[in-house]
Design a protein around this motif. Sequence first.
Motif, PDB file in Angstrom:
ATOM      1  N   LYS A 134       0.841  -1.184   0.000  1.00 43.88           N
ATOM      2  CA  LYS A 134       0.000   0.000   0.000  1.00 43.88           C
ATOM      3  C   LYS A 134       0.887   1.249   0.000  1.00 43.88           C
ATOM      4  CE  LYS A 134      -4.223  -1.867   0.771  1.00 43.88           C
ATOM      5  NZ  LYS A 134      -5.471  -1.546   0.053  1.00 43.88           N
ATOM      6  N   LYS A 135       0.374   2.331  -0.565  1.00 45.35           N
ATOM      7  CA  LYS A 135       1.026   3.638  -0.546  1.00 45.35           C
ATOM      8  C   LYS A 135       2.448   3.606  -1.115  1.00 45.35           C
ATOM      9  CE  LYS A 135      -1.722   5.338   3.342  1.00 45.35           C
ATOM     10  NZ  LYS A 135      -1.727   5.967   4.673  1.00 45.35           N
ATOM     11  N   MET A 136       2.587   2.991  -2.271  1.00 47.97           N
ATOM     12  CA  MET A 136       3.882   2.999  -2.958  1.00 47.97           C
ATOM     13  C   MET A 136       3.955   4.180  -3.916  1.00 47.97           C
ATOM     14  SD  MET A 136       4.276  -1.042  -4.005  1.00 47.97           S
ATOM     15  CE  MET A 136       6.052  -0.951  -4.302  1.00 47.97           C
ATOM     16  N   SER A 137       5.148   4.648  -4.176  1.00 44.69           N
ATOM     17  CA  SER A 137       5.312   5.647  -5.218  1.00 44.69           C
ATOM     18  C   SER A 137       5.078   4.972  -6.566  1.00 44.69           C
ATOM     19  CB  SER A 137       6.715   6.246  -5.173  1.00 44.69           C
ATOM     20  OG  SER A 137       7.684   5.283  -5.565  1.00 44.69           O
ATOM     21  N   GLY A 138       4.748   5.761  -7.575  1.00 50.57           N
ATOM     22  CA  GLY A 138       4.537   5.187  -8.898  1.00 50.57           C
ATOM     23  C   GLY A 138       5.774   4.469  -9.400  1.00 50.57           C
ATOM     24  N   ALA A 139       6.943   5.057  -9.135  1.00 47.62           N
ATOM     25  CA  ALA A 139       8.195   4.444  -9.584  1.00 47.62           C
ATOM     26  C   ALA A 139       8.461   3.130  -8.866  1.00 47.62           C
ATOM     27  CB  ALA A 139       9.354   5.411  -9.358  1.00 47.62           C
ATOM     28  N   ALA A 140       8.146   3.079  -7.568  1.00 43.86           N
ATOM     29  CA  ALA A 140       8.360   1.842  -6.799  1.00 43.86           C
ATOM     30  C   ALA A 140       7.447   0.731  -7.293  1.00 43.86           C
ATOM     31  CB  ALA A 140       8.133   2.113  -5.316  1.00 43.86           C
ATOM     32  N   ALA A 141       6.200   1.085  -7.600  1.00 43.76           N
ATOM     33  CA  ALA A 141       5.255   0.092  -8.122  1.00 43.76           C
ATOM     34  C   ALA A 141       5.727  -0.437  -9.474  1.00 43.76           C
ATOM     35  CB  ALA A 141       3.868   0.702  -8.243  1.00 43.76           C
ATOM     36  N   LEU A 142       6.250   0.460 -10.300  1.00 46.35           N
ATOM     37  CA  LEU A 142       6.759   0.047 -11.606  1.00 46.35           C
ATOM     38  C   LEU A 142       7.945  -0.889 -11.470  1.00 46.35           C
ATOM     39  CD1 LEU A 142       6.786   0.191 -14.660  1.00 46.35           C
ATOM     40  CD2 LEU A 142       8.044   2.345 -14.508  1.00 46.35           C
ATOM     41  N   ASP A 143       8.801  -0.648 -10.498  1.00 39.11           N
ATOM     42  CA  ASP A 143       9.951  -1.531 -10.269  1.00 39.11           C
ATOM     43  C   ASP A 143       9.499  -2.969 -10.032  1.00 39.11           C
ATOM     44  OD1 ASP A 143      11.916   0.361 -10.600  1.00 39.11           O
ATOM     45  OD2 ASP A 143      12.055   0.865  -8.468  1.00 39.11           O
ATOM     46  N   VAL A 144       8.412  -3.125  -9.293  1.00 34.35           N
ATOM     47  CA  VAL A 144       7.905  -4.474  -9.004  1.00 34.35           C
ATOM     48  C   VAL A 144       7.286  -5.096 -10.249  1.00 34.35           C
ATOM     49  CG1 VAL A 144       6.237  -5.813  -7.668  1.00 34.35           C
ATOM     50  CG2 VAL A 144       7.505  -3.954  -6.577  1.00 34.35           C
ATOM     51  N   LEU A 145       6.441  -4.341 -10.935  1.00 36.26           N
ATOM     52  CA  LEU A 145       5.716  -4.881 -12.080  1.00 36.26           C
ATOM     53  C   LEU A 145       6.611  -5.144 -13.281  1.00 36.26           C
ATOM     54  CD1 LEU A 145       2.462  -2.708 -12.010  1.00 36.26           C
ATOM     55  CD2 LEU A 145       2.816  -4.984 -11.048  1.00 36.26           C
ATOM     56  N   ALA A 146       7.715  -4.428 -13.380  1.00 37.85           N
ATOM     57  CA  ALA A 146       8.604  -4.577 -14.537  1.00 37.85           C
ATOM     58  C   ALA A 146       9.402  -5.872 -14.506  1.00 37.85           C
ATOM     59  CB  ALA A 146       9.551  -3.386 -14.619  1.00 37.85           C
ATOM     60  N   ASP A 147       9.434  -6.531 -13.359  1.00 36.78           N
ATOM     61  CA  ASP A 147      10.194  -7.780 -13.234  1.00 36.78           C
ATOM     62  C   ASP A 147       9.223  -8.961 -13.190  1.00 36.78           C
ATOM     63  OD1 ASP A 147      11.839  -9.886 -12.689  1.00 36.78           O
ATOM     64  OD2 ASP A 147      12.803  -8.991 -10.930  1.00 36.78           O
ATOM     65  N   PRO A 148       9.156  -9.772 -14.257  1.00 37.81           N
ATOM     66  CA  PRO A 148       8.211 -10.897 -14.285  1.00 37.81           C
ATOM     67  C   PRO A 148       8.460 -11.920 -13.189  1.00 37.81           C
ATOM     68  CG  PRO A 148       9.764 -11.016 -16.128  1.00 37.81           C
ATOM     69  CD  PRO A 148       9.933  -9.673 -15.495  1.00 37.81           C
ATOM     70  N   GLU A 149       9.656 -11.899 -12.611  1.00 40.25           N
ATOM     71  CA  GLU A 149       9.953 -12.818 -11.519  1.00 40.25           C
ATOM     72  C   GLU A 149       9.129 -12.498 -10.270  1.00 40.25           C
ATOM     73  OE1 GLU A 149      11.928 -15.511 -11.588  1.00 40.25           O
ATOM     74  OE2 GLU A 149      12.160 -15.142 -13.730  1.00 40.25           O
ATOM     75  N   ASN A 150       8.568 -11.302 -10.236  1.00 44.61           N
ATOM     76  CA  ASN A 150       7.760 -10.908  -9.075  1.00 44.61           C
ATOM     77  C   ASN A 150       6.312 -11.369  -9.167  1.00 44.61           C
ATOM     78  OD1 ASN A 150       9.839  -9.560  -7.693  1.00 44.61           O
ATOM     79  ND2 ASN A 150       9.538  -7.712  -8.913  1.00 44.61           N
ATOM     80  N   ARG A 151       5.944 -11.998 -10.278  1.00 42.07           N
ATOM     81  CA  ARG A 151       4.577 -12.509 -10.388  1.00 42.07           C
ATOM     82  C   ARG A 151       4.371 -13.678  -9.424  1.00 42.07           C
ATOM     83  NH1 ARG A 151       3.455 -14.114 -16.370  1.00 42.07           N
ATOM     84  NH2 ARG A 151       5.574 -14.916 -16.133  1.00 42.07           N
ATOM     85  N   ILE A 152       3.182 -13.733  -8.861  1.00 38.45           N
ATOM     86  CA  ILE A 152       2.820 -14.865  -8.001  1.00 38.45           C
ATOM     87  C   ILE A 152       2.272 -15.946  -8.913  1.00 38.45           C
ATOM     88  CG2 ILE A 152       1.403 -15.635  -6.075  1.00 38.45           C
ATOM     89  CD1 ILE A 152       1.208 -12.718  -5.195  1.00 38.45           C
ATOM     90  N   THR A 153       3.062 -16.963  -9.176  1.00 40.01           N
ATOM     91  CA  THR A 153       2.638 -17.995 -10.119  1.00 40.01           C
ATOM     92  C   THR A 153       2.963 -19.389  -9.609  1.00 40.01           C
ATOM     93  OG1 THR A 153       4.764 -17.893 -11.290  1.00 40.01           O
ATOM     94  CG2 THR A 153       2.981 -16.495 -12.124  1.00 40.01           C
ATOM     95  N   SER A 154       2.244 -20.333 -10.167  1.00 40.12           N
ATOM     96  CA  SER A 154       2.564 -21.746 -10.000  1.00 40.12           C
ATOM     97  C   SER A 154       2.858 -22.286 -11.391  1.00 40.12           C
ATOM     98  CB  SER A 154       1.390 -22.501  -9.374  1.00 40.12           C
ATOM     99  OG  SER A 154       1.146 -22.044  -8.062  1.00 40.12           O
ATOM    100  N   THR A 155       3.933 -23.036 -11.520  1.00 41.03           N
ATOM    101  CA  THR A 155       4.376 -23.528 -12.823  1.00 41.03           C
ATOM    102  C   THR A 155       4.111 -25.012 -12.966  1.00 41.03           C
ATOM    103  OG1 THR A 155       6.122 -21.841 -12.907  1.00 41.03           O
ATOM    104  CG2 THR A 155       6.362 -23.739 -14.369  1.00 41.03           C
ATOM    105  N   VAL A 156       3.641 -25.398 -14.149  1.00 40.46           N
ATOM    106  CA  VAL A 156       3.459 -26.821 -14.442  1.00 40.46           C
ATOM    107  C   VAL A 156       4.021 -27.087 -15.837  1.00 40.46           C
ATOM    108  CG1 VAL A 156       1.105 -26.409 -15.304  1.00 40.46           C
ATOM    109  CG2 VAL A 156       1.807 -28.729 -14.638  1.00 40.46           C
ATOM    110  N   THR A 157       4.795 -28.149 -15.947  1.00 41.69           N
ATOM    111  CA  THR A 157       5.386 -28.531 -17.230  1.00 41.69           C
ATOM    112  C   THR A 157       4.810 -29.859 -17.688  1.00 41.69           C
ATOM    113  OG1 THR A 157       7.455 -27.361 -16.768  1.00 41.69           O
ATOM    114  CG2 THR A 157       7.518 -29.103 -18.437  1.00 41.69           C
ATOM    115  N   ILE A 158       4.283 -29.877 -18.905  1.00 40.45           N
ATOM    116  CA  ILE A 158       3.779 -31.102 -19.516  1.00 40.45           C
ATOM    117  C   ILE A 158       4.772 -31.504 -20.609  1.00 40.45           C
ATOM    118  CG2 ILE A 158       1.840 -32.207 -20.673  1.00 40.45           C
ATOM    119  CD1 ILE A 158       1.207 -31.106 -17.871  1.00 40.45           C
TER     120      ILE A 158
END
Length: 379
Positions: A134-158
């Motif tokens: 909460k209450k992040m600067s626009g630049a700080a929020a962009l830093d997080v979103l610009a890195d795909p490693e920060n996504r909350i994901t579960s990976t499955v390989t077929i």
Amino acid sequence: MSDVSSLHDVLPGGFSGPPPSRRRADRQKRKRRKSRRRRTWTVLALSLLIAGGGVYGAYLALSPVVARLTEPKDYAGEGEGKVDVTIPEGASGRVIASVLTDAGVTKTAVAFVDATKKDSRAAGIQPGTYSLKKKMSGAAALDVLADPENRITSTVTIPEGTRVSDALNKIAKALDLKRSDLSDAAKSGKIGLPSAAKGNLEGFLYPATYDFGPGVTATEVLKEMVARGNHTYDELGIAPRELRETVIKASIIEAEAGNEKYMGKVSRVLSNRLDDGMKLQLDSTVSYATGKFNVTTTSDDRASTSPYNTYKYAGLPAGPISNPGHAALEAALKPTPGQWLFFVTTNPTTGETKFANNVTEHNRYVEEFRAWLRANPDR
């Protein structure tokens, strides 16, 4: 004797000053002047009070507006707390800005939009769920979103060549989904299967690595995997009328070719035998019918009446026997030129495969395979 009017000049003190009527008029006039002055001051005082009240009222009304106009449009720093935010597929910078503001991450949409104008990484923001504050600067929020490693994901390989039953087990475990929900979704008619699949997911669940965000459903997972396959078929130019046969061939190629480099030749053997009216006689299709994964089959296995038994029935099996990938699909479409009618994976450990034009040559390769089996009795 003089008239009365002359007495005014003769008698001292007589008739001194104006007559009574005039004095009364003067007094009334003075009273009116005082009254007018009082009214003037009263009106002036009231006017000042009204004006002052208006200014104060205007101040009360406008001060919040002024405050909003003059206050900073951005928070400072990295923020506090935690909030998960989902960025939709295809979202523009302004849509992302609104999502962040609605979630309480950034103070205003402008704060994030301004940050994107100064940072080219904004163009690479990927859809998905991110953990922000909460209450992040626009630049700080962009830093997080610009890195795909920060996504909350579960990976499955077929992996290529995986059967649907095993694929659903992998998906259930990796994404914490119920196996029964996946089975129901596979039969639901809501996952976008092409008509060539005839309602059966086998062969049309495209093998690849997938990332999914929190809360994904069984239907959404299978729909994305099927869509990936449909996209691949379009890329390869597979006509709808040819799709089922192509996928069946590719599934066999995926199961039989010991190595990707042999796929084109295996595809040619299938085509040559089908063109000559020969039975395919493939252990892989019999193993699918019996639910086994052995590199060989028994006489009892080959006696199966399953429509997948290519020792018993001519032509292609009833359907795909696994889920083929891009290379196998391409090999099914473009067989390597040649006259081969037989192939044997002589060394399953390395995947070495040999091809023959006649039975004599084929039998020689079969003996090499049997030698491998003797050296590897556990297989």
